[in-house]
Motif scaffolding. Structure first.
Motif, PDB file in Angstrom:
ATOM      1  N   LYS A 351      46.201  21.022  41.881  1.00 48.49           N
ATOM      2  CA  LYS A 351      47.301  21.605  41.105  1.00 48.49           C
ATOM      3  C   LYS A 351      46.717  22.338  39.902  1.00 48.49           C
ATOM      4  O   LYS A 351      45.706  21.923  39.365  1.00 48.49           O
ATOM      5  N   SER A 352      47.411  23.406  39.479  1.00 49.54           N
ATOM      6  CA  SER A 352      46.961  24.076  38.249  1.00 49.54           C
ATOM      7  C   SER A 352      47.546  23.324  37.068  1.00 49.54           C
ATOM      8  O   SER A 352      48.726  23.473  36.770  1.00 49.54           O
ATOM      9  N   HIS A 353      46.750  22.521  36.439  1.00 50.60           N
ATOM     10  CA  HIS A 353      47.285  21.773  35.309  1.00 50.60           C
ATOM     11  C   HIS A 353      47.494  22.674  34.109  1.00 50.60           C
ATOM     12  O   HIS A 353      46.695  23.527  33.799  1.00 50.60           O
ATOM     13  N   HIS A 354      48.595  22.443  33.478  1.00 48.74           N
ATOM     14  CA  HIS A 354      48.852  23.192  32.250  1.00 48.74           C
ATOM     15  C   HIS A 354      49.202  22.178  31.183  1.00 48.74           C
ATOM     16  O   HIS A 354      50.035  21.320  31.385  1.00 48.74           O
ATOM     17  N   ASN A 355      48.502  22.191  30.096  1.00 49.29           N
ATOM     18  CA  ASN A 355      48.998  21.417  28.974  1.00 49.29           C
ATOM     19  C   ASN A 355      48.748  22.205  27.703  1.00 49.29           C
ATOM     20  O   ASN A 355      48.119  23.249  27.719  1.00 49.29           O
ATOM     21  N   HIS A 396      54.709   7.093  27.980  1.00 48.76           N
ATOM     22  CA  HIS A 396      54.148   7.504  29.274  1.00 48.76           C
ATOM     23  C   HIS A 396      53.716   8.971  29.183  1.00 48.76           C
ATOM     24  O   HIS A 396      54.336   9.751  28.454  1.00 48.76           O
ATOM     25  N   PRO A 397      52.704   9.362  29.965  1.00 43.45           N
ATOM     26  CA  PRO A 397      52.307  10.783  29.982  1.00 43.45           C
ATOM     27  C   PRO A 397      53.465  11.645  30.486  1.00 43.45           C
ATOM     28  O   PRO A 397      54.273  11.188  31.299  1.00 43.45           O
ATOM     29  N   PHE A 398      53.523  12.862  29.974  1.00 40.86           N
ATOM     30  CA  PHE A 398      54.548  13.814  30.432  1.00 40.86           C
ATOM     31  C   PHE A 398      53.846  15.151  30.656  1.00 40.86           C
ATOM     32  O   PHE A 398      53.146  15.648  29.778  1.00 40.86           O
ATOM     33  N   PRO A 399      53.993  15.738  31.840  1.00 43.08           N
ATOM     34  CA  PRO A 399      53.204  16.947  32.143  1.00 43.08           C
ATOM     35  C   PRO A 399      53.682  18.176  31.377  1.00 43.08           C
ATOM     36  O   PRO A 399      54.881  18.277  31.076  1.00 43.08           O
ATOM     37  N   GLY A 400      52.775  19.097  31.095  1.00 45.34           N
ATOM     38  CA  GLY A 400      53.114  20.342  30.407  1.00 45.34           C
ATOM     39  C   GLY A 400      54.305  21.070  31.047  1.00 45.34           C
ATOM     40  O   GLY A 400      55.227  21.474  30.344  1.00 45.34           O
ATOM     41  N   PRO A 401      54.327  21.264  32.383  1.00 46.45           N
ATOM     42  CA  PRO A 401      55.444  21.996  32.991  1.00 46.45           C
ATOM     43  C   PRO A 401      56.748  21.191  33.023  1.00 46.45           C
ATOM     44  O   PRO A 401      57.774  21.686  33.493  1.00 46.45           O
ATOM     45  N   GLY A 402      56.701  19.953  32.581  1.00 47.76           N
ATOM     46  CA  GLY A 402      57.909  19.163  32.379  1.00 47.76           C
ATOM     47  C   GLY A 402      58.728  18.932  33.632  1.00 47.76           C
ATOM     48  O   GLY A 402      58.200  18.775  34.736  1.00 47.76           O
ATOM     49  N   TRP A 440      52.539   2.507  34.051  1.00 43.14           N
ATOM     50  CA  TRP A 440      51.719   3.571  33.461  1.00 43.14           C
ATOM     51  C   TRP A 440      52.521   4.849  33.272  1.00 43.14           C
ATOM     52  O   TRP A 440      52.401   5.554  32.304  1.00 43.14           O
ATOM     53  N   GLN A 441      53.360   5.136  34.268  1.00 40.12           N
ATOM     54  CA  GLN A 441      54.200   6.331  34.182  1.00 40.12           C
ATOM     55  C   GLN A 441      55.420   6.147  35.080  1.00 40.12           C
ATOM     56  O   GLN A 441      55.296   5.625  36.191  1.00 40.12           O
ATOM     57  N   ALA A 442      56.565   6.567  34.611  1.00 44.27           N
ATOM     58  CA  ALA A 442      57.776   6.472  35.432  1.00 44.27           C
ATOM     59  C   ALA A 442      58.647   7.681  35.149  1.00 44.27           C
ATOM     60  O   ALA A 442      58.641   8.215  34.039  1.00 44.27           O
ATOM     61  N   ASP A 474      43.933   5.607  34.832  1.00 43.22           N
ATOM     62  CA  ASP A 474      43.694   6.886  34.175  1.00 43.22           C
ATOM     63  C   ASP A 474      44.406   8.041  34.875  1.00 43.22           C
ATOM     64  O   ASP A 474      44.100   9.197  34.618  1.00 43.22           O
ATOM     65  N   GLY A 475      45.314   7.727  35.793  1.00 39.37           N
ATOM     66  CA  GLY A 475      46.050   8.784  36.483  1.00 39.37           C
ATOM     67  C   GLY A 475      45.307   9.381  37.673  1.00 39.37           C
ATOM     68  O   GLY A 475      45.854  10.188  38.408  1.00 39.37           O
ATOM     69  N   MET A 476      44.048   8.985  37.853  1.00 38.99           N
ATOM     70  CA  MET A 476      43.279   9.541  38.978  1.00 38.99           C
ATOM     71  C   MET A 476      43.695   8.876  40.293  1.00 38.99           C
ATOM     72  O   MET A 476      43.699   9.501  41.346  1.00 38.99           O
ATOM     73  N   SER A 515      49.372  10.541  48.068  1.00 36.05           N
ATOM     74  CA  SER A 515      50.292  11.381  47.296  1.00 36.05           C
ATOM     75  C   SER A 515      49.677  11.682  45.938  1.00 36.05           C
ATOM     76  O   SER A 515      48.636  11.126  45.596  1.00 36.05           O
ATOM     77  N   THR A 516      50.354  12.511  45.163  1.00 35.95           N
ATOM     78  CA  THR A 516      49.973  12.656  43.755  1.00 35.95           C
ATOM     79  C   THR A 516      51.060  11.977  42.936  1.00 35.95           C
ATOM     80  O   THR A 516      52.062  11.529  43.490  1.00 35.95           O
ATOM     81  N   ILE A 517      50.859  11.911  41.636  1.00 35.29           N
ATOM     82  CA  ILE A 517      51.858  11.231  40.805  1.00 35.29           C
ATOM     83  C   ILE A 517      53.109  12.107  40.692  1.00 35.29           C
ATOM     84  O   ILE A 517      54.216  11.663  40.959  1.00 35.29           O
ATOM     85  N   GLU A 518      52.916  13.354  40.295  1.00 35.08           N
ATOM     86  CA  GLU A 518      54.051  14.280  40.231  1.00 35.08           C
ATOM     87  C   GLU A 518      54.362  14.804  41.631  1.00 35.08           C
ATOM     88  O   GLU A 518      53.502  14.749  42.523  1.00 35.08           O
ATOM     89  N   LEU A 519      55.568  15.371  41.805  1.00 30.54           N
ATOM     90  CA  LEU A 519      55.932  15.871  43.136  1.00 30.54           C
ATOM     91  C   LEU A 519      55.338  17.242  43.428  1.00 30.54           C
ATOM     92  O   LEU A 519      55.186  17.630  44.571  1.00 30.54           O
TER      93      LEU A 519
END
Ligand code: XMP
Length: 520
Positions: A351-355, A396-402, A440-442, A474-476, A515-519
């Motif tokens: 994925k192209s991570h953006h933060n 919890h972590p929240f991704p840049g693209p929200g 860790w994240q929900a 660590d989300g990995m 899977s990954t954490i985000e969809l």
């Protein structure tokens, strides 16, 4: 190369072990600063008197494959105590005239070691016990000890499990004291740094706070600094640290993309502007984001659009401030450690991570990265020391693209509103039931399918809500969290009964991988 922080330290020379970061963390947990450098980069001229001890890490190499590594052997001739771990133990023995036996078979897992001789290194390890458990992960091992080395402890398979040359203060261990499976591993490291290297404690959260504030002031002088605030842990700590260091010369920009969690923008303004009195510029760009995302359903396109627009808006506001010289970023130590390439592993792009960290190269600003020597848990403790609330620090972590990447398919304002409500109910319930910090994240997601349901006597045809809750280091990698049936039933009822637009709830039980954490 030059070493980075001017503090007394234990230097860890990395040969590519997957546990090298753990060694640094153990030492820092003991209150002493430690720094990791790659064996390829460090040369004898870099060794100065701030280095009170050296640890040679483990690694996947073989000591006889000298074309694969380039370690400056003069480094161990400075009279500084050295502890070699696994590969580090083998190379230390070889450099002193010992021999290493090559082996095709790995010894992997727990082994028992027994004491052969007393040493500062094992003080308080055995007490009344005959055997203690250590964690091994090696193929090769030392087969002949160098002159002047003594055996301190052995296991059935490793005669030279712990060795020392007391006069030179050289120590070698075949196992990994840095992993928690090794009984009293932390005590062994503690003995090395306090009894053998005799270094003083210099790394509490308070020490870090004072030092980092001083360093920021020195670096920035009278100039202006901009910082993108997301409300997440790292950018919050950076903002508050700079606020303490330079006050109104800091300009934080918070962009509301319209893809934030419910009430998030209000909380950020309340905390940072009102309570902490940070110089905060609030940009409401909801409409701009929605417009750009109209009819876009491809995950990578969504990510790119959001990332680019974010930077554009940020630049627009940064320009208005005028004469900005610095950009503050929440880069952390794991992002900085360069030696990951020792094993040459490459990962494919998922994925192209953006933060908000990767901000804008073309503005030609100098970087201020005050957290770049800290691990995540250190950042959290520093945040508390800086008066940030526990609520911010342990979010919890929240991704840049929200929410955009929690809404597969096209994005509409209606869908965003539905999702914000569902997510809010879920997170509130986790907090009420004391589950939030166990996870860790929900989050809740809205799937682009409608299904049939019945409410009262009426047919419904509405969206499907997916709930995800994971445990992770660590989300990995991640595992799904096992809720009790009563909890998941209650939250499902609450969402379906309270939110118009959702008539079915599913719980995601996949792990990462596959899977990954985000969809998206
Ligand atoms: P994945 O979905 O890759 O997520 O398993 C791993 C972790 O990264 C977060 N994530 C992001 N964080 N910008 C961020 O700052 C992003 O673009 C991004 N994408 C995923 C995700 O929430 C999880 O914690």
């Amino acid at each position: 190369m030059s070493l980075n922080i001017k503090l007394n330290k234990i230097l860890i020379i990395d040969f590519g072990s997957q546990f090298t970061q753990l060694i640094a963390r153990r030492i820092r947990e003991l209150g002493v600063f430690s720094e990791i450098v790659s064996h390829k980069k460090i040369r004898n001229k870099d060794i100065d008197d701030s280095i009170k001890g050296i640890i040679l890490s483990g690694g996947p190499l073989n000591v006889y494959e000298i074309n694969k590594y380039s370690f400056d052997k003069n480094i161990i001739k400075n009279g500084i105590p050295v502890l070699g771990i696994c590969f580090g133990h083998q190379i230390l023995s070889k450099l002193n005239g010992g021999k290493v036996k090559q082996s095709k078979h790995r010894e992997f897992g727990l082994a028992n070691i027994f004491r052969r001789k007393d040493s500062f290194l094992i003080k308080g390890l055995f007490n009344n016990k005959k055997l203690i458990k250590v964690w091994m992960s090696h193929a090769d091992q030392v087969s002949k000890l160098p002159k002047n080395f003594d055996v301190i402890a052995s296991s059935k398979n490793s005669k030279f499990a712990i060795v020392e040359d007391k006069s030179k203060k050289f120590y070698g261990v075949q196992f990994h004291p840095e992993v928690t499976h090794t009984e009293k591993g932390k005590k062994l490291i503690k003995n090395f740094i306090f009894l053998i290297c005799r270094v003083r404690r210099n790394w509490s959260s308070k020490d870090q706070k004072n030092k980092l504030i001083k360093d920021v002031k020195l670096q920035v002088e009278n100039n202006k600094v901009i910082c993108a605030l997301s409300g997440g842990v790292d950018s919050s700590v950076v903002a508050q640290l700079l606020n303490k260091a330079i006050g109104k010369k800091l300009y934080c920009i918070f962009v509301n993309t319209g893809l934030l969690r419910k009430n998030e923008e209000k909380q950020v303004i309340e905390t940072f502007k009102k309570r902490l009195k940070i110089n905060l510029i609030y940009v409401n760009a909801e409409k701009e984001f929605i417009k750009k995302l109209t009819n876009v359903s491809d995950p990578e396109k969504k990510r790119k659009i959001i990332g680019n627009l974010f930077i554009k808006i940020f630049e627009r506001y940064a320009k208005k401030i005028k004469n900005v010289k610095f950009l503050a970023q929440g880069t952390l130590y794991p992002d900085l450690i360069e030696s990951k390439s020792v094993t040459g592993s490459q990962t494919s792009k998922i994925k192209s991570h953006h933060n908000v960290g990767g901000l804008p190269k073309k503005m030609k600003l100098e970087l201020v990265e005050p957290l770049k020597f800290l691990f995540k848990d250190e950042v959290r403790k520093l945040g508390l020391e800086l008066n940030l609330s526990k609520e911010i620090i342990s979010r919890h972590p929240f991704p840049g693209p929200g929410l955009a990447i929690r809404m597969p398919g096209i994005i509409t304002k209606e869908k965003i509103n539905i999702l914000k409500e569902a997510d809010h109910y879920f997170i509130q319930a986790l907090k009420e039931y004391g589950l939030y910090h166990k996870i860790w994240q929900a989050y809740a997601a809205l799937l682009p399918v409608k299904t049939v349901g019945v409410m009262g006597d009426n047919r419904t045809y509405e969206y499907l809500c997916l709930l995800r809750a994971i445990t992770s280091e660590d989300g990995m990698t991640a595992d799904f969290y096992e809720f009790r049936k009563s909890f998941i039933q209650e939250i499902s009822n609450k969402i379906v009964n309270s939110i118009r637009g959702i008539n079915r709830v599913v719980y995601d039980v996949t792990s990462k991988p596959p899977s990954t954490i985000e969809l998206e």
